[in-house]
Scaffold this motif. Sequence first.
Motif, PDB file in Angstrom:
ATOM      1  N   LYS A  43      65.040 -55.249 -48.123  1.00 52.11           N
ATOM      2  CA  LYS A  43      63.700 -55.834 -48.140  1.00 52.11           C
ATOM      3  C   LYS A  43      62.638 -54.781 -47.819  1.00 52.11           C
ATOM      4  O   LYS A  43      61.581 -54.735 -48.447  1.00 52.11           O
ATOM      5  N   ASN A  44      62.913 -53.935 -46.836  1.00 47.93           N
ATOM      6  CA  ASN A  44      61.917 -52.971 -46.375  1.00 47.93           C
ATOM      7  C   ASN A  44      61.924 -51.647 -47.139  1.00 47.93           C
ATOM      8  O   ASN A  44      60.897 -50.968 -47.208  1.00 47.93           O
ATOM      9  N   PHE A  45      63.092 -51.260 -47.677  1.00 43.41           N
ATOM     10  CA  PHE A  45      63.207 -49.928 -48.267  1.00 43.41           C
ATOM     11  C   PHE A  45      63.812 -49.910 -49.669  1.00 43.41           C
ATOM     12  O   PHE A  45      63.850 -48.853 -50.298  1.00 43.41           O
ATOM     13  N   LEU A  51      65.239 -45.673 -47.935  1.00 44.03           N
ATOM     14  CA  LEU A  51      65.328 -45.462 -46.494  1.00 44.03           C
ATOM     15  C   LEU A  51      65.320 -43.975 -46.164  1.00 44.03           C
ATOM     16  O   LEU A  51      64.626 -43.544 -45.231  1.00 44.03           O
ATOM     17  N   VAL A  52      66.049 -43.182 -46.916  1.00 44.54           N
ATOM     18  CA  VAL A  52      66.061 -41.729 -46.689  1.00 44.54           C
ATOM     19  C   VAL A  52      64.661 -41.163 -46.902  1.00 44.54           C
ATOM     20  O   VAL A  52      64.174 -40.345 -46.110  1.00 44.54           O
ATOM     21  N   GLU A  53      63.994 -41.611 -47.949  1.00 44.33           N
ATOM     22  CA  GLU A  53      62.627 -41.146 -48.211  1.00 44.33           C
ATOM     23  C   GLU A  53      61.701 -41.520 -47.051  1.00 44.33           C
ATOM     24  O   GLU A  53      60.923 -40.693 -46.564  1.00 44.33           O
ATOM     25  N   ALA A  54      61.786 -42.751 -46.571  1.00 43.26           N
ATOM     26  CA  ALA A  54      60.946 -43.205 -45.457  1.00 43.26           C
ATOM     27  C   ALA A  54      61.268 -42.440 -44.175  1.00 43.26           C
ATOM     28  O   ALA A  54      60.372 -42.104 -43.397  1.00 43.26           O
ATOM     29  N   TYR A  55      62.536 -42.161 -43.956  1.00 44.46           N
ATOM     30  CA  TYR A  55      62.971 -41.379 -42.786  1.00 44.46           C
ATOM     31  C   TYR A  55      62.314 -40.002 -42.791  1.00 44.46           C
ATOM     32  O   TYR A  55      61.751 -39.564 -41.785  1.00 44.46           O
ATOM     33  N   LEU A  56      62.367 -39.313 -43.928  1.00 41.24           N
ATOM     34  CA  LEU A  56      61.782 -37.972 -43.988  1.00 41.24           C
ATOM     35  C   LEU A  56      60.253 -38.023 -43.910  1.00 41.24           C
ATOM     36  O   LEU A  56      59.637 -37.147 -43.300  1.00 41.24           O
ATOM     37  N   VAL A 119      59.604 -35.319 -50.894  1.00 46.78           N
ATOM     38  CA  VAL A 119      59.069 -35.417 -49.532  1.00 46.78           C
ATOM     39  C   VAL A 119      59.426 -34.154 -48.740  1.00 46.78           C
ATOM     40  O   VAL A 119      58.587 -33.587 -48.045  1.00 46.78           O
ATOM     41  N   ALA A 120      60.666 -33.713 -48.865  1.00 45.81           N
ATOM     42  CA  ALA A 120      61.111 -32.522 -48.140  1.00 45.81           C
ATOM     43  C   ALA A 120      60.367 -31.281 -48.626  1.00 45.81           C
ATOM     44  O   ALA A 120      59.955 -30.443 -47.815  1.00 45.81           O
ATOM     45  N   LEU A 121      60.198 -31.149 -49.921  1.00 42.93           N
ATOM     46  CA  LEU A 121      59.467 -29.999 -50.458  1.00 42.93           C
ATOM     47  C   LEU A 121      57.995 -30.027 -50.044  1.00 42.93           C
ATOM     48  O   LEU A 121      57.419 -28.979 -49.718  1.00 42.93           O
ATOM     49  N   ALA A 122      57.396 -31.201 -50.019  1.00 46.07           N
ATOM     50  CA  ALA A 122      56.005 -31.323 -49.577  1.00 46.07           C
ATOM     51  C   ALA A 122      55.871 -30.930 -48.107  1.00 46.07           C
ATOM     52  O   ALA A 122      54.871 -30.324 -47.704  1.00 46.07           O
ATOM     53  N   HIS A 123      56.874 -31.253 -47.313  1.00 47.58           N
ATOM     54  CA  HIS A 123      56.880 -30.864 -45.895  1.00 47.58           C
ATOM     55  C   HIS A 123      56.830 -29.338 -45.764  1.00 47.58           C
ATOM     56  O   HIS A 123      56.064 -28.794 -44.967  1.00 47.58           O
TER      57      HIS A 123
END
Length: 183
Positions: A43-45, A51-56, A119-123
Amino acid sequence: MAPSARERILVAASELFYGDGIANTGVDAVVDRAGVALGSVYKNFGGKDGLVEAYLRRRDHLWRATWERVAADAATPLDRVLSVFDALLLWCRDQGADQGCAHVAGLVQLPAGHPAVEVALAHKDHLVQRLAELAAGLPAVDEVVADVAIVYEGVLVRMQLGADPEEVIPRARKLAETAILCR
């Protein structure tokens, strides 16, 4: 007020993905740790990928906030650039993050095209961009940024290999400072 199911899932995912690895952690383990129903993850992810994307994203947001607080207290361009190491030491103490960078771990564990890879590359792009902003006023800004980024990434790898953050981060800061001052 009790944390929402979404927040409990993110906290559990953060502990498990960082501690045990993304690839080694199933959704069931996150659900068990969070004390929620499996449907809450979907429901949330939308599933494990979301979920992995939201975690990062969450880790990135928390890291940036930590770094910005530390950088705001730095008085000189040199101290502002080196604040990345001061923030990292604070981050390790506050978050228990002693195994290196979650974003690098994500890049290693995730397949190309996974939504969390971006997300990781943007970080990592943000690291270089923010260092350049903080280095304004120092000579040879591009070289300073390149040197500090290399030392910073190196300290994260040393931590991933088991080095004690309390020992290796101050040493990395000193190395970066020496590189900057020798210009």
